[in-house]
Motif scaffolding. Structure first.
Motif, PDB file in Angstrom:
ATOM      1  N   ILE A  40       0.844  -1.203   0.000  1.00  0.00           N
ATOM      2  CA  ILE A  40       0.000   0.000   0.000  1.00  0.00           C
ATOM      3  C   ILE A  40       0.876   1.249   0.000  1.00  0.00           C
ATOM      4  O   ILE A  40       0.618   2.210  -0.706  1.00  0.00           O
ATOM      5  N   ASP A  41       1.942   1.218   0.802  1.00  0.00           N
ATOM      6  CA  ASP A  41       2.829   2.389   0.918  1.00  0.00           C
ATOM      7  C   ASP A  41       4.268   1.902   1.111  1.00  0.00           C
ATOM      8  O   ASP A  41       4.661   1.559   2.223  1.00  0.00           O
ATOM      9  N   PRO A  42       5.037   1.901   0.030  1.00  0.00           N
ATOM     10  CA  PRO A  42       6.419   1.415   0.154  1.00  0.00           C
ATOM     11  C   PRO A  42       7.225   2.188   1.195  1.00  0.00           C
ATOM     12  O   PRO A  42       8.214   1.680   1.721  1.00  0.00           O
ATOM     13  N   ALA A  43       6.779   3.408   1.536  1.00  0.00           N
ATOM     14  CA  ALA A  43       7.517   4.194   2.543  1.00  0.00           C
ATOM     15  C   ALA A  43       6.951   4.011   3.948  1.00  0.00           C
ATOM     16  O   ALA A  43       7.306   4.756   4.867  1.00  0.00           O
ATOM     17  N   ALA A  44       6.062   3.038   4.130  1.00  0.00           N
ATOM     18  CA  ALA A  44       5.434   2.842   5.449  1.00  0.00           C
ATOM     19  C   ALA A  44       6.507   2.620   6.508  1.00  0.00           C
ATOM     20  O   ALA A  44       7.515   1.964   6.250  1.00  0.00           O
ATOM     21  N   PRO A  45       6.283   3.161   7.716  1.00  0.00           N
ATOM     22  CA  PRO A  45       7.285   2.972   8.767  1.00  0.00           C
ATOM     23  C   PRO A  45       7.420   1.502   9.156  1.00  0.00           C
ATOM     24  O   PRO A  45       6.468   0.729   9.044  1.00  0.00           O
ATOM     25  N   ARG A  46       8.620   1.154   9.590  1.00  0.00           N
ATOM     26  CA  ARG A  46       8.868  -0.210  10.053  1.00  0.00           C
ATOM     27  C   ARG A  46       8.503  -0.297  11.533  1.00  0.00           C
ATOM     28  O   ARG A  46       8.528   0.703  12.248  1.00  0.00           O
ATOM     29  N   PRO A  47       8.174  -1.510  12.015  1.00  0.00           N
ATOM     30  CA  PRO A  47       7.915  -1.665  13.446  1.00  0.00           C
ATOM     31  C   PRO A  47       9.157  -1.271  14.255  1.00  0.00           C
ATOM     32  O   PRO A  47      10.275  -1.421  13.786  1.00  0.00           O
ATOM     33  N   ARG A  48       8.923  -0.740  15.447  1.00  0.00           N
ATOM     34  CA  ARG A  48      10.026  -0.310  16.316  1.00  0.00           C
ATOM     35  C   ARG A  48      10.296  -1.411  17.343  1.00  0.00           C
ATOM     36  O   ARG A  48       9.371  -1.886  18.007  1.00  0.00           O
ATOM     37  N   TYR A  49      11.543  -1.802  17.454  1.00  0.00           N
ATOM     38  CA  TYR A  49      11.894  -2.778  18.486  1.00  0.00           C
ATOM     39  C   TYR A  49      11.927  -2.054  19.832  1.00  0.00           C
ATOM     40  O   TYR A  49      12.592  -1.036  19.971  1.00  0.00           O
ATOM     41  N   THR A  50      11.212  -2.582  20.831  1.00  0.00           N
ATOM     42  CA  THR A  50      11.108  -1.885  22.120  1.00  0.00           C
ATOM     43  C   THR A  50      12.345  -2.090  22.993  1.00  0.00           C
ATOM     44  O   THR A  50      12.433  -1.526  24.072  1.00  0.00           O
ATOM     45  N   GLY A  51      13.273  -2.935  22.530  1.00  0.00           N
ATOM     46  CA  GLY A  51      14.462  -3.222  23.342  1.00  0.00           C
ATOM     47  C   GLY A  51      14.234  -4.365  24.317  1.00  0.00           C
ATOM     48  O   GLY A  51      15.098  -4.663  25.145  1.00  0.00           O
ATOM     49  N   GLN A  52      13.053  -4.989  24.228  1.00  0.00           N
ATOM     50  CA  GLN A  52      12.710  -6.060  25.174  1.00  0.00           C
ATOM     51  C   GLN A  52      12.454  -7.372  24.448  1.00  0.00           C
ATOM     52  O   GLN A  52      11.775  -7.400  23.425  1.00  0.00           O
ATOM     53  N   ASN A  53      12.973  -8.440  25.022  1.00  0.00           N
ATOM     54  CA  ASN A  53      12.552  -9.786  24.615  1.00  0.00           C
ATOM     55  C   ASN A  53      11.420 -10.204  25.545  1.00  0.00           C
ATOM     56  O   ASN A  53      11.530 -10.030  26.755  1.00  0.00           O
ATOM     57  N   THR A  54      10.349 -10.732  24.973  1.00  0.00           N
ATOM     58  CA  THR A  54       9.307 -11.310  25.825  1.00  0.00           C
ATOM     59  C   THR A  54       9.558 -12.803  25.884  1.00  0.00           C
ATOM     60  O   THR A  54       9.534 -13.493  24.858  1.00  0.00           O
ATOM     61  N   VAL A  55       9.846 -13.287  27.093  1.00  0.00           N
ATOM     62  CA  VAL A  55      10.157 -14.701  27.281  1.00  0.00           C
ATOM     63  C   VAL A  55       8.989 -15.330  28.033  1.00  0.00           C
ATOM     64  O   VAL A  55       8.564 -14.802  29.062  1.00  0.00           O
ATOM     65  N   CYS A  56       8.454 -16.429  27.508  1.00  0.00           N
ATOM     66  CA  CYS A  56       7.318 -17.107  28.155  1.00  0.00           C
ATOM     67  C   CYS A  56       7.730 -18.504  28.577  1.00  0.00           C
ATOM     68  O   CYS A  56       8.517 -19.155  27.885  1.00  0.00           O
ATOM     69  N   GLY A  57       7.185 -18.975  29.683  1.00  0.00           N
ATOM     70  CA  GLY A  57       7.482 -20.335  30.115  1.00  0.00           C
ATOM     71  C   GLY A  57       6.290 -20.965  30.813  1.00  0.00           C
ATOM     72  O   GLY A  57       5.349 -20.278  31.230  1.00  0.00           O
ATOM     73  N   TYR A  58       6.357 -22.284  30.908  1.00  0.00           N
ATOM     74  CA  TYR A  58       5.277 -23.068  31.514  1.00  0.00           C
ATOM     75  C   TYR A  58       5.914 -24.124  32.411  1.00  0.00           C
ATOM     76  O   TYR A  58       6.832 -24.824  31.963  1.00  0.00           O
ATOM     77  N   THR A  59       5.442 -24.247  33.646  1.00  0.00           N
ATOM     78  CA  THR A  59       6.001 -25.283  34.518  1.00  0.00           C
ATOM     79  C   THR A  59       4.946 -25.840  35.474  1.00  0.00           C
ATOM     80  O   THR A  59       4.115 -25.090  35.986  1.00  0.00           O
TER      81      THR A  59
END
Ligand SMILES: Cc1cc2nc3c(=O)[nH]c(=O)nc-3n(C[C@H](O)[C@H](O)[C@H](O)COP(=O)(O)OP(=O)(O)OC[C@H]3O[C@@H](n4cnc5c(N)ncnc54)[C@H](O)[C@@H]3O)c2cc1C
Length: 391
Positions: free
Chosen positions: A168-187
């Protein structure tokens, strides 16, 4: 009958297809992966606004049946001090469905099953690579396997790294990395630190941590860990043990249950990058439009991305029901959605900043948070979770 090509079989894709069917528009879904997307190992909360939007098309039942309630949230500081507790849903009216927890994979699966049950075709292994609007205002989509599909309009529900956004718009902004990894776990190897139906949120000194317990006693947790943006392949190469060690180092100075939960977790640890996308100037062209994370994406902190994608889906379908000229329908959809979704992205970005402050801001936060927690029950979040889309 108008035919819509929906690119992306995630949350927005499946819900839009069902809503379009109700609106009398034919829809076909094209999903890149053989099943679901990547990083679907995470879990999420769907709030009343998302559930009520699903109710508009009668699709809330399978989500309720495959999720568990998330009624309260309690906050701890890294010292282990209890900062307060409040209902997760604010003061939303009593007839509304309460927030529900489920894995992203489960949400994808139940929405797909429901769409299939309604006779909607979902094509897997179809990665969009290009599209063109042909002379008679029809759109042709090209997929990486060499196949093509033609329709009257194309809906980009292809997530944060959307191809349709760029078409739609080749100049569309790219997503911004927030500087955070989201880590999920289950135990299952630890007693849940939270009461049933409750989220424990911990403002640790160096990482934000949250957990809840499934009805069978399994602890579901996540942590926001500061770290560099890696390539997709490099991120996937980090092992569960490496994530465990990284988190244990970040949590080492805290006096909370977080480190014990992480230590008790085996191989079931999954990580993703947290991005956001605040403003995409152009949401549509004559034949293409973007919805959900493709158009706007909030960092995970506000836990509203799925609910926003669902709201978008219902509103776009309603606009296409009422306005047969696609461009006008797209304009009406943008008019109804832009201010709200941009407010949610900004709100979530503020929450991200609050969860990772420096020492002085941490001190101020720990003093101020108990007061704002008290206000959480008096309707402070009603603009967010009390919102209802109209069909
Ligand atoms: C760790 C984490 C935790 C989160 N927690 C919450 C939460 O608690 N509550 C909440 O509401 N939200 C949460 N979110 C956000 C939520 O998952 C997203 O906002 C939501 O999935 C957006 O839905 P979508 O349909 O727009 O995009 P997606 O769910 O990303 O779906 C996009 C689909 O498009 C497909 N696709 C991509 N490119 C192409 C292509 N070229 N061709 C064909 N198909 C393509 C993908 O494979 C995918 O299936 C969280 C996100 C993360 C990462």
């Amino acid at each position: 009958m108008t035919k819509a090509l929906i690119i992306g079989g995630g949350i927005a894709g499946a819900v839009t297809a069902m809503a379009l069917q109700k609106a009398g528009v034919e829809a076909e879904v094209f999903e890149a992966y053989e099943s679901g997307a990547d990083d679907v190992g995470a879990f999420l909360v769907v709030f009343a606004n998302g559930l009520e939007a699903l109710r508009a098309i009668g699709a809330h039942g399978p989500v309720l049946a495959n999720s568990f309630p998330a009624e309260r949230v309690e906050f701890l500081s890294g010292t282990g001090k209890r900062l307060g507790e409040r209902p997760l849903a604010g003061t939303v009216d009593e007839t509304a469905m309460g927030p529900r927890t489920l894995t992203r994979a489960t949400l994808y699966r139940v929405l797909h099953e429901e769409a299939r049950r309604r006779g909607i075709p979902v094509r897997h292994g179809k990665r969009l690579v290009a599209a063109e609007t042909v002379s008679d205002r029809r759109v042709v989509a090209s997929f990486s396997d060499g196949s093509r599909a033609e329709g009257d309009l194309m809906i980009g529900a292809d997530g944060i790294h959307s191809v349709v956004r760029k078409l739609i718009d080749p100049a569309a902004p790219r997503p911004r990395y927030t500087g955070q990894n989201t880590v999920c776990g289950y135990t299952r190897d630890i007693k849940p630190p939270s009461a049933p139906d409750t989220y424990t949120m911990i403002y640790g000194r160096r990482a934000f941590f949250g957990c809840t317990a499934a009805p069978d006693g399994e602890v579901w947790w996540f942590a926001n860990a500061p770290g560099p943006e890696r390539s997709r392949r490099d991120l996937a190469a980090v092992t569960a043990d490496q994530w465990r060690q990284r988190l244990l180092a970040l949590l080492a100075d805290d006096h909370t249950p977080a480190a014990a939960v992480v230590r008790a977790t085996g191989e079931h640890i999954i990580a993703s990058h947290a991005y956001d996308l605040a403003v995409t100037p152009q949401w549509y062209s004559d034949t293409m439009v973007i919805i959900g994370d493709a158009a706007h994406a909030a960092a995970p902190n506000a836990a509203q991305g799925a609910s926003m994608a669902i709201e978008d889906s219902i509103v776009l379908a309603k606009c296409l029901r009422d306005q047969h000229e696609p461009r006008r329908a797209f304009a009406a959809y943008e008019e109804l959605r832009r201010a709200r979704v941009e407010r949610v992205v900004a709100h979530s970005a503020r929450m991200t900043r609050r969860s990772a402050p420096g020492p002085i801001r941490r001190l101020v936060r720990d003093v101020m948070l108990p007061r704002s927690v008290g206000r959480g029950g008096d309707g402070a979040d009603d603009w967010l979770t009390g919102y209802r889309v109209e069909w």
